[in-house]
Design a protein around this motif. Structure first.
Motif, PDB file in Angstrom:
ATOM      1  N   GLY A  22      79.330  84.164  91.919  1.00 50.60           N
ATOM      2  CA  GLY A  22      78.562  84.133  93.162  1.00 50.60           C
ATOM      3  C   GLY A  22      79.386  84.412  94.401  1.00 50.60           C
ATOM      4  N   LEU A  23      80.605  84.927  94.216  1.00 49.89           N
ATOM      5  CA  LEU A  23      81.458  85.274  95.350  1.00 49.89           C
ATOM      6  C   LEU A  23      81.237  86.731  95.732  1.00 49.89           C
ATOM      7  CD1 LEU A  23      84.740  83.482  94.221  1.00 49.89           C
ATOM      8  CD2 LEU A  23      82.999  82.651  95.827  1.00 49.89           C
ATOM      9  N   ALA A  24      81.410  87.044  97.015  1.00 48.77           N
ATOM     10  CA  ALA A  24      81.161  88.380  97.533  1.00 48.77           C
ATOM     11  C   ALA A  24      82.463  89.144  97.724  1.00 48.77           C
ATOM     12  CB  ALA A  24      80.427  88.280  98.874  1.00 48.77           C
ATOM     13  N   ILE A 151      73.284  87.519 105.435  1.00 53.07           N
ATOM     14  CA  ILE A 151      73.397  86.322 104.596  1.00 53.07           C
ATOM     15  C   ILE A 151      72.073  85.556 104.596  1.00 53.07           C
ATOM     16  CG2 ILE A 151      74.525  84.059 104.431  1.00 53.07           C
ATOM     17  CD1 ILE A 151      77.093  85.600 105.417  1.00 53.07           C
ATOM     18  N   ALA A 152      71.450  85.450 105.751  1.00 51.16           N
ATOM     19  CA  ALA A 152      70.151  84.768 105.820  1.00 51.16           C
ATOM     20  C   ALA A 152      69.112  85.509 104.976  1.00 51.16           C
ATOM     21  CB  ALA A 152      69.688  84.660 107.272  1.00 51.16           C
ATOM     22  N   ALA A 153      69.130  86.845 105.002  1.00 52.10           N
ATOM     23  CA  ALA A 153      68.169  87.628 104.237  1.00 52.10           C
ATOM     24  C   ALA A 153      68.340  87.425 102.734  1.00 52.10           C
ATOM     25  CB  ALA A 153      68.301  89.110 104.578  1.00 52.10           C
ATOM     26  N   LEU A 158      71.940  83.273  97.045  1.00 44.86           N
ATOM     27  CA  LEU A 158      73.334  82.861  97.230  1.00 44.86           C
ATOM     28  C   LEU A 158      73.482  81.369  96.955  1.00 44.86           C
ATOM     29  CD1 LEU A 158      74.076  84.732 100.585  1.00 44.86           C
ATOM     30  CD2 LEU A 158      74.407  85.563  98.239  1.00 44.86           C
ATOM     31  N   THR A 159      74.597  81.017  96.347  1.00 45.54           N
ATOM     32  CA  THR A 159      74.909  79.601  96.117  1.00 45.54           C
ATOM     33  C   THR A 159      76.180  79.265  96.868  1.00 45.54           C
ATOM     34  OG1 THR A 159      76.143  80.162  94.131  1.00 45.54           O
ATOM     35  CG2 THR A 159      73.834  79.544  93.844  1.00 45.54           C
TER      36      THR A 159
END
Length: 161
Positions: A22-24, A151-153, A158-159
């Motif tokens: 879950g990392l970008a 990020i909000a979208a 996302l965790t």
């Protein structure tokens, strides 16, 4: 001096690439003296769809082909940022006031060894995986709000690490 209000926004596509944890992906830009990190993104060519541009940019910037990614989500609408006044007329041959971006969230299916920054037109000097929520703090200040909006979208996907 160019009046930025007379200039259009450059159409672009951006990719938030998540690994299995879950990392970008965040890449440190080559073309700046400050520590500037960003996700893969770039211009949409004439006649090209935003999704096609996103996949092309992954290949051009980090050497990742379509066989190594899976689409999770497409952000609704577009996100905008304006260049700071001191950069107007200096970047992109003075043709744009900033960017309007369409964003895509992809899952990375490959291994870290599949990421190759030594592309024909390199953009990044180094890269790392980061908690997506840390990205706004790594980006140049004039793109921070856009990253917060991206990020909000994608927040439902996302965790927190």
């Amino acid at each position: 001096m160019t009046d930025k209000n007379d200039l259009p926004y450059r159409p672009c596509a951006g990719v938030m690439l998540l690994n299995a944890d879950g990392l970008a992906f965040a890449g440190q830009r080559l073309d700046t003296t400050m520590e500037a990190w960003q996700m893969p993104q770039g211009g949409i060519d004439p006649g090209e769809e935003a999704g096609e541009a996103a996949i092309r940019e992954l290949g051009e910037e980090i050497g990742v082909g379509p066989e190594h990614v899976e689409l999770i989500a497409e952000a609704p609408g577009e996100f905008f940022y304006d260049l700071p006044d001191d950069l107007i007329g200096k970047v992109w041959k003075g043709k744009w006031r900033g960017q309007r971006q369409k964003w895509f969230l992809y899952r990375f299916l490959g291994d870290d060894t599949d990421i190759d920054l030594a592309t024909p037109h390199p953009e990044f000097m180094s890269w790392r995986w980061v908690d997506p929520h840390e990205l706004p703090g790594l980006i140049v200040p004039f793109k921070r709000k856009l990253y917060e909006d991206v990020i909000a979208a994608f927040s439902g996907h996302l965790t927190r690490a």
